[in-house]
Design an enzyme around this catalytic site. Structure first.
Site, PDB file in Angstrom:
ATOM      1  N   CYS A  59      -2.545   4.537   6.248  1.00  0.00           N
ATOM      2  CA  CYS A  59      -3.963   4.482   6.559  1.00  0.00           C
ATOM      3  C   CYS A  59      -4.189   4.447   8.074  1.00  0.00           C
ATOM      4  CB  CYS A  59      -4.594   3.257   5.908  1.00  0.00           C
ATOM      5  SG  CYS A  59      -4.046   1.720   6.647  1.00  0.00           S
TER       6      CYS A  59
ATOM      7  N   CYS B 155       0.803  -1.221   0.000  1.00  0.00           N
ATOM      8  CA  CYS B 155       0.000   0.000   0.000  1.00  0.00           C
ATOM      9  C   CYS B 155       0.835   1.270   0.000  1.00  0.00           C
ATOM     10  CB  CYS B 155      -0.950  -0.004   1.194  1.00  0.00           C
ATOM     11  SG  CYS B 155      -0.123  -0.295   2.738  1.00  0.00           S
TER      12      CYS B 155
ATOM     13  N   CYS C 234      -1.036  -4.252   8.143  1.00  0.00           N
ATOM     14  CA  CYS C 234      -0.668  -3.093   8.954  1.00  0.00           C
ATOM     15  C   CYS C 234      -0.070  -3.536  10.287  1.00  0.00           C
ATOM     16  CB  CYS C 234      -1.890  -2.213   9.217  1.00  0.00           C
ATOM     17  SG  CYS C 234      -2.603  -1.517   7.731  1.00  0.00           S
TER      18      CYS C 234
ATOM     19  N   ASP D  56       2.599   2.448   2.499  1.00  0.00           N
ATOM     20  CA  ASP D  56       2.698   3.087   3.811  1.00  0.00           C
ATOM     21  C   ASP D  56       4.131   3.031   4.314  1.00  0.00           C
ATOM     22  OD1 ASP D  56       0.005   3.317   3.667  1.00  0.00           O
ATOM     23  OD2 ASP D  56      -0.466   1.986   5.332  1.00  0.00           O
TER      24      ASP D  56
END
Lengths: 203, 181
Positions: free
Chosen positions: B97, B71, B140, B73
């Site tokens: 996020c 993603c 995450c 991140d």
């Protein structure tokens, strides 16, 4: 022009005129966006409801209205993905069995601990620094110069992708794709920036 | 334009908690709820704990910098360790996020006061469970696990260079084990 009977696994096969050679390594990674758009519009016009209603049974190839609408949606999806270099690269790699979105580690990796994935520390540090610079920016002019720098990074990543796909070096292409995703996120953070407002990366 | 409602409420939040502005969203809680975040994620997202940076050149500071290819991140997690190998202070900065911010924020709470050996055993599943992360957001929690492990590994490698006899102690953590494998 004929309506596609089934959905296709490669987005390239939707556009035989613009992309006759298909995906790399046979075709090129770079493409002509205008030609692609023209072909897309031509193809998509077949699916206009008024036109669909006039189709003969033979032209419909036994497809229901729902199926025809699905074809139209497939075509949109293919076009959108090919337009964007990041999505295009992800798609090419996926069709070659390489999942850029996979972020996992198997059991063994988890037990052995340390980070997997992007090991390019220098790049990660640069990514972090740019995010921090955006966070600390107070004026639009700072954002503008960050945008300029980032546009160069995106350009360099696309160049890297072009050459990686030309030589069918999929490892290199994957690394460049991952990097391009980071730069793309930064691009949207910069686009969303407003003075006195935060610029969260949301997705 | 700048003084529309969303910007103004974000501004109020920013004044109330100036140090957290970097990772906070201008979205109203209602908007975030619509994204389907669990309330524990929202809590960390709206009030991230231990946001900030330490000097990565300090000898007692270990820095973990990790990214999520899936993603885009990025997460930085830093620990300050005392002579007994106990984590005295933790700071993080995450650009990503809500789940990534919450995961790293929660990890900073988890590891403070723990020994390096204990902190190195933290599994992403614990983070995911605490925050009720959905399957698509599990990465995450993995990122947060990676971050603390690489911070520990960075600290250990600094100690090793400074005082080679501490090598055996450093090898206790799983991170160092792989480095030597």
């Amino acid at each position: 022009m004929r309506i596609q009977r089934r959905s296709m696994t490669s987005f390239y096969s939707y556009f035989p005129k613009t992309l006759p050679d298909g995906a790399p390594p046979k075709g090129k990674f770079e493409l002509d966006p205008r030609a692609l758009r023209n072909e897309f519009l031509r193809l998509q016009s077949q699916y206009h409801p008024d036109k669909l209603r006039q189709l003969t049974e033979e032209q419909r190839q036994g497809m229901s209205m729902e199926e025809l609408e699905q074809r139209s949606a497939d075509l949109n999806k293919a076009y959108k993905a090919l337009c964007d270099p990041l999505q295009r690269a992800i798609h090419i790699l996926q069709n070659r069995g390489i999942d850029v979105d996979e972020d996992k580690k198997d059991e063994e990796d988890i037990s052995s601990g340390p980070p997997k994935g992007v090991e390019d520390m220098e790049a990660l540090m640069e990514i972090m620094e740019v995010h921090e610079a955006i966070e600390e920016a107070t004026e639009q002019s700072q954002i503008e110069s960050l945008k300029e720098e980032n546009a160069k990074r995106i350009e360099a990543s696309i160049k890297e992708l072009t050459s990686a796909f030309a030589s069918d070096d999929l490892d290199k292409a994957k690394a460049a794709t991952i990097l391009l995703r980071y730069w793309t996120n930064i691009h949207s953070a910069l686009d969303q920036w407003e003075a006195g407002k935060f610029n969260p990366v949301n997705h | 334009m700048m003084f529309n409602r969303i910007t103004r409420s974000a501004g109020l939040l920013a004044r109330a908690r100036p140090t957290t502005t970097a990772v906070m969203s201008p979205m109203t809680p209602l908007a975030i709820s619509r994204r389907g975040y669990h309330e524990k994620v929202l809590d960390h997202y709206n009030n991230p704990r231990n946001v900030g940076s330490m000097n990565k050149n300090d000898e007692d500071v270990g820095t973990g910098l990790v990214g999520a290819p899936a993603c885009g991140d990025v997460m930085k997690l830093q620990i300050r360790v005392d002579d007994n190998g106990v984590i005295q202070d933790v700071k993080f900065k995450t650009f990503g996020c809500g789940s990534a911010i919450a995961s790293s924020s929660y990890v900073t709470e988890l590891v403070r006061g723990k020994s390096l050996a204990e902190a190195g055993k933290i599994k992403n599943t614990v983070i995911a469970k605490e925050l009720s992360l959905p399957p698509v957001k599990l990465h995450c929690s993995m990122l947060a696990e990676d971050a603390i492990k690489s911070a520990i590994s960075d600290y250990n490698s600094k100690r090793k260079t400074k005082n080679p006899t501490l090598g055996a102690e450093a090898a206790e953590t799983p991170a160092a084990a792989t480095a030597t494998a």
